[in-house]
Design an enzyme around this catalytic site. Structure first.
Site, PDB file in Angstrom:
ATOM      1  N   HIS A   1       0.761  -1.211  -0.073  1.00 18.98           N
ATOM      2  CA  HIS A   1       0.064   0.088   0.043  1.00 18.98           C
ATOM      3  C   HIS A   1       0.806   1.287   0.102  1.00 18.98           C
ATOM      4  O   HIS A   1       0.306   2.237  -0.166  1.00 18.98           O
ATOM      5  CB  HIS A   1      -0.936  -0.065   1.039  1.00 18.98           C
ATOM      6  CG  HIS A   1      -0.678   0.150   2.607  1.00 18.98           C
ATOM      7  ND1 HIS A   1      -0.534   1.424   3.055  1.00 18.98           N
ATOM      8  CD2 HIS A   1       0.085  -0.809   3.348  1.00 18.98           C
ATOM      9  CE1 HIS A   1      -0.125   1.284   4.441  1.00 18.98           C
ATOM     10  NE2 HIS A   1       0.215   0.247   4.494  1.00 18.98           N
TER      11      HIS A   1
ATOM     12  N   CYS B   1      -0.564  11.669  19.853  1.00 14.13           N
ATOM     13  CA  CYS B   1      -1.384  12.147  20.921  1.00 14.13           C
ATOM     14  C   CYS B   1      -1.479  11.005  21.821  1.00 14.13           C
ATOM     15  O   CYS B   1      -2.138  10.002  21.747  1.00 14.13           O
ATOM     16  CB  CYS B   1      -2.839  12.555  20.604  1.00 14.13           C
ATOM     17  SG  CYS B   1      -3.745  13.295  21.825  1.00 14.13           S
TER      18      CYS B   1
HETATM   19  N1  PLP Z   1       7.533   0.274   8.149  1.00 13.81           N
HETATM   20  C1  PLP Z   1       7.557   1.563   7.804  1.00 13.81           C
HETATM   21  C2  PLP Z   1       9.100   2.403   7.522  1.00 13.81           C
HETATM   22  C3  PLP Z   1       6.333   2.092   7.449  1.00 13.81           C
HETATM   23  O1  PLP Z   1       6.257   3.367   7.129  1.00 13.81           O
HETATM   24  C4  PLP Z   1       5.090   1.368   7.778  1.00 13.81           C
HETATM   25  C5  PLP Z   1       3.909   1.912   7.336  1.00 13.81           C
HETATM   26  O2  PLP Z   1       3.596   3.033   7.512  1.00 13.81           O
HETATM   27  C6  PLP Z   1       5.259  -0.052   7.948  1.00 13.81           C
HETATM   28  C7  PLP Z   1       6.729  -0.659   8.274  1.00 13.81           C
HETATM   29  C8  PLP Z   1       4.290  -0.971   8.356  1.00 13.81           C
HETATM   30  O3  PLP Z   1       3.592  -1.511   7.113  1.00 13.81           O
HETATM   31  P1  PLP Z   1       2.214  -1.943   7.073  1.00 13.81           P
HETATM   32  O4  PLP Z   1       1.240  -0.855   7.214  1.00 13.81           O
HETATM   33  O5  PLP Z   1       2.171  -2.671   5.511  1.00 13.81           O
HETATM   34  O6  PLP Z   1       2.004  -3.134   8.055  1.00 13.81           O
END
Ligand code: PLP
Length: 386
Positions: free
Chosen positions: A200, A324
């Site tokens: 995503h 928050c």
């Molecule tokens: N690692 C990083 C650097 C992220 O930015 C994110 C999501 O924001 C994740 C891991 C987690 O990914 P997921 O939402 O697919 O579990």
């Protein structure tokens, strides 16, 4: 009201081409990829094609790609595999600026008796590689360091880090959730054992991820059950999402060169425009080594949440660096690790662009943002604080 979506590090829009490629796997091609019949076998073939597309984007071999449900699952699987395959080793090295997918896992493991070293960063969010060198020990099971930071976009020198870790014979994992699709990655050149990505963040849907596992790396599955993914991740394959991710990776590869000029040009226009129009604003993070789509700007003496609320009235979506917790607005752990001064950290806003961001949208934000900050500063309780 039109939405001006500048929150692509949180999640991205599903590309129309991705959606189109997924539809037949909900309607006509709904067979189980593991079935003996041709109907299911066709789905298996499409999954294999998707695997090849993901591998191509990473400079990996298709058999090194394991489909998971998300980036978080991939991160946990890598770390837990390293710990379980080396039960005598009880130490982990990571950083203070990781995503909660790793920070929370680290805290949980500390409660379970593991020792975790969290490497610090300097004021620009950069790691000190000497500190990494000193942190690695004989009982270190794995070093896990993100490729690029989700809040500031700061990119770490992962190839160099991977070499340092492998020289010491330690497993190396990188959370590349924010880097894949934005930066060229070639795992045939970087001695990385594990790499996590999430669909995503690159215009595939939520609920699909990948764990890259280098051929020859000892691996123990997190989910046990069926023989899917060559026994490395049980559970019936999520065929539509896997196919969608394959399309997203193919698109990312085809768009990368163009996006790496157009998107940072828009980002820089936004950043320069805001800094010129608004006094007492600074850029957070390493501007030299940064994701092409990310700008994190701290506006002194204002609350990030208040900025977001006012931006929201114009349909502008961004993120703040605060979380928050129990009624008090705490600056993010990333900005705290960087030592960003209190009155700046509180007013930090992350803008993250995508291939769909237009110049008109940037101009719209440049028009709306200065009066918002002026208005908030007039009523700010920190107004006189320097
Ligand atoms: N690692 C990083 C650097 C992220 O930015 C994110 C999501 O924001 C994740 C891991 C987690 O990914 P997921 O939402 O697919 O579990």
């Amino acid at each position: 009201m039109n939405v001006v979506y500048l929150d692509n590090n949180a999640t991205t829009r599903v590309a129309p081409e991705v959606f189109e490629s997924m539809v037949p796997f909900f309607t006509d091609k709904y067979g189980n990829a593991s079935s003996m019949h041709t109907f299911g076998g066709q789905v298996g073939k499409s999954i294999q094609e998707a695997r090849e597309k993901v591998a191509a984007l990473l400079g990996a071999q298709p058999e090194e790609i394991v489909f998971t449900s998300c980036g978080t699952e991939s991160d946990s699987t890598a770390v837990m595999s390293a710990l379980q395959s080396q039960p005598e080793k009880k130490h982990i090295v990571t950083t203070r600026v990781e995503h909660s997918a790793l920070i929370s896992l680290g805290q949980h493991l500390e409660h379970k008796g593991y020792e975790v070293t969290y490497l610090g960063v300097d004021s620009k969010g950069r790691l000190d590689l000497d500190e990494l060198s000193e942190a690695m020990r004989k009982d270190t099971a794995i070093v896990s360091i993100m490729y690029a930071n989700n809040e500031t976009g700061t990119v770490f020198p992962i190839e160099k880090i991977a070499e340092m870790v492998k020289e010491r014979g330690i497993l190396f994992h990188t959370d590349a959730v924010q880097a894949v699709g934005k930066l060229p990655i070639d795992l045939s050149r970087a001695p990385v054992d594990f790499l996590a990505l999430s669909g995503h963040k690159l215009h595939a849907p939520k609920g699909i991820g990948v764990l890259y596992v280098r051929k020859g790396t000892r691996f123990l599955p997190f989910l046990r059950g069926g023989h899917q993914e060559r026994g490395r991740r049980a559970g019936t394959e999520n065929a539509p999402y896997i196919v969608g991710l394959g399309t997203a990776c193919e698109l990312a590869m085809n768009h990368m060169a163009e996006e790496n000029t157009r998107v940072p040009a828009l980002r820089d226009k936004l950043e320069k425009g805001l800094l010129a129009a608004i006094p007492d604003a600074i850029v957070n993070g390493d501007q030299e080594h940064r994701l092409p789509n990310t700008s994190n700007i701290a506006f002194q003496s204002v609350e990030g949440e208040a900025i977001l609320l006012l931006l929201d009235q114009y349909g502008i979506c961004a993120s703040s660096g605060s979380a928050c917790t129990s009624g008090s607005l705490e600056p993010s752990h990333v900005l705290r690790a960087m030592g960003v001064p209190f009155t700046y950290a509180h007013g930090s806003i992350r803008f993250s662009l995508s291939r769909y961001t237009t110049e008109e949208e940037i101009d719209f934000v440049l028009d709306k943002m200065p009066p918002i900050i002026r208005r908030l500063r007039e009523i700010s309780p920190f107004r006189s604080v320097k």
